[in-house]
Write an enzyme that holds these catalytic residues in place. Sequence first.
Site, PDB file in Angstrom:
ATOM      1  N   TYR A 237      23.309 -25.539  10.390  1.00  0.00           N
ATOM      2  CA  TYR A 237      23.687 -24.912   8.739  1.00  0.00           C
ATOM      3  C   TYR A 237      24.942 -24.516   8.721  1.00  0.00           C
ATOM      4  CZ  TYR A 237      18.557 -25.101   8.631  1.00  0.00           C
ATOM      5  OH  TYR A 237      17.214 -25.464   8.858  1.00  0.00           O
TER       6      TYR A 237
ATOM      7  N   CYS B 127      26.477 -27.365  26.564  1.00  0.00           N
ATOM      8  CA  CYS B 127      27.361 -28.450  26.740  1.00  0.00           C
ATOM      9  C   CYS B 127      27.642 -29.313  25.617  1.00  0.00           C
ATOM     10  CB  CYS B 127      26.842 -29.240  27.909  1.00  0.00           C
ATOM     11  SG  CYS B 127      28.436 -29.857  28.548  1.00  0.00           S
TER      12      CYS B 127
END
Length: 434
Positions: free
Chosen positions: A335, A362
């Site tokens: 968000y 990652c």
Amino acid sequence: MFIQTPFATVNDRHELCVDGVSVMDLSNKYGTPLYIMSEGHIRSQFALLKDKFIDRYPNVLPLYASKAFSCLAIYKIAQEYGVGIDCVSAGELSIALKAGMDPTKIYFHGNNKLPSEIEYALSRGVNHFVVDNFYEIKIANEIAERLGTKVYATVRVVPGVKSGGHAYIQTGAKDTKFGFSSHDGTYLKAIEQILKAPGMEFEGIHCHIGSQIFELEAYTTAMTHFVGFAKEIKDTLGVEIKKLNAGGGYGIAYTHEDHPLDFEVITSAIMKTIQEGFAKNNMRMPMVLIEPGRFVVGNAGITLYTVGSYKDIPGVRKYVSVDGGMTDNIRSALYDAKYEAVVANKADLAADTLVTVAGKNCESGDILIKDIMLQDPQPGDLLAMFSTGAYHYTMSSNYNQLPKPAIVFTYQGKDRLVVRRQTFDDLIAYDVEE
Ligand SMILES: Cc1ncc(COP(=O)(O)O)c(C=O)c1O
């Protein structure tokens, strides 16, 4: 230091404390990353639901929307305050029931309740459904009939009110996967079907217009629409609604830029709009339900990390990385949510260093806080990120095979482990070896 819980303090060693417990001590005892939940804060929020809603109005029930934070401990506390529960899956139901929750106080939500979930709920006495779509009416009725029981149906109606923070958490506008449309009268067809279904009993209508709402008008507008829907139901189908669920979505402060509405201001406006609307239209006042989630637990949460590596790109930015990331907080990446934080072992020292806090996952997008002034974070320091109590643990994952953090509750100077840290063995607990 910006923190939205009165249960946080700083001791004379510059350490952040929650409910009187030093987070340094918690780190030594439980390790990091760690979800710390102020039970003091959670209890004070539940007490508001009880004192300012249950005890103030006749025939009301607040439901805690447990998607925000779900574990045995929270359901047990909710019961102490007479609060019901909003669940959206058989998994959530199973935990609530295991915690001893009264099944008649559980409301089953969801836009795709599976036949197996419906059967699970009904066979355990969870009969209150927030009915979302025509397919659900069909299968819920069939299953209820087969089991010789009934579904007590509150119909989710989309009011066509656009509100809430990010587009992903706006649910009240016309174009949403949830509920029955109101603009073309679809919800009336749904109620008509329920009235004819032998395995179902029509009880009322439900509304949830979104999350992180800061405008009072969104609630009053939605409730005005719902009074209109109740009248339309009475006029066209000849039934008066017995329940009106006004939903949740009460905004909380994540940063100093957020200015949440007061609980009493929201609930008074909701109740006044409903009371006046029903009186004006000569309709019996229905039972009123609300279902806040984030409001109960959001500000109670602090995620504690250990600072590790750093990377200084002169003239660009300085990254400091912590031992968690998007696995324990997907909201930043999902968000673009904003947070405040503090170096927890230097909590009241000057925040004089501009950094970007990165996670260890990652992904380049695994950034927890972009550009924040902190107390010169160094490897080994503790970083406390605030307002992480809602939609963090419940949205966490094992991406990169990171074990999920433990959850610790703090209360009146004491701490208790409520969810243990995952182990490497947990990461392969479901693997089947040949
Ligand atoms: C139907 C429904 N009710 C209540 C809630 C709780 O919202 P919040 O945590 O913002 O109060 C949600 C959140 O997604 C919801 O979908």
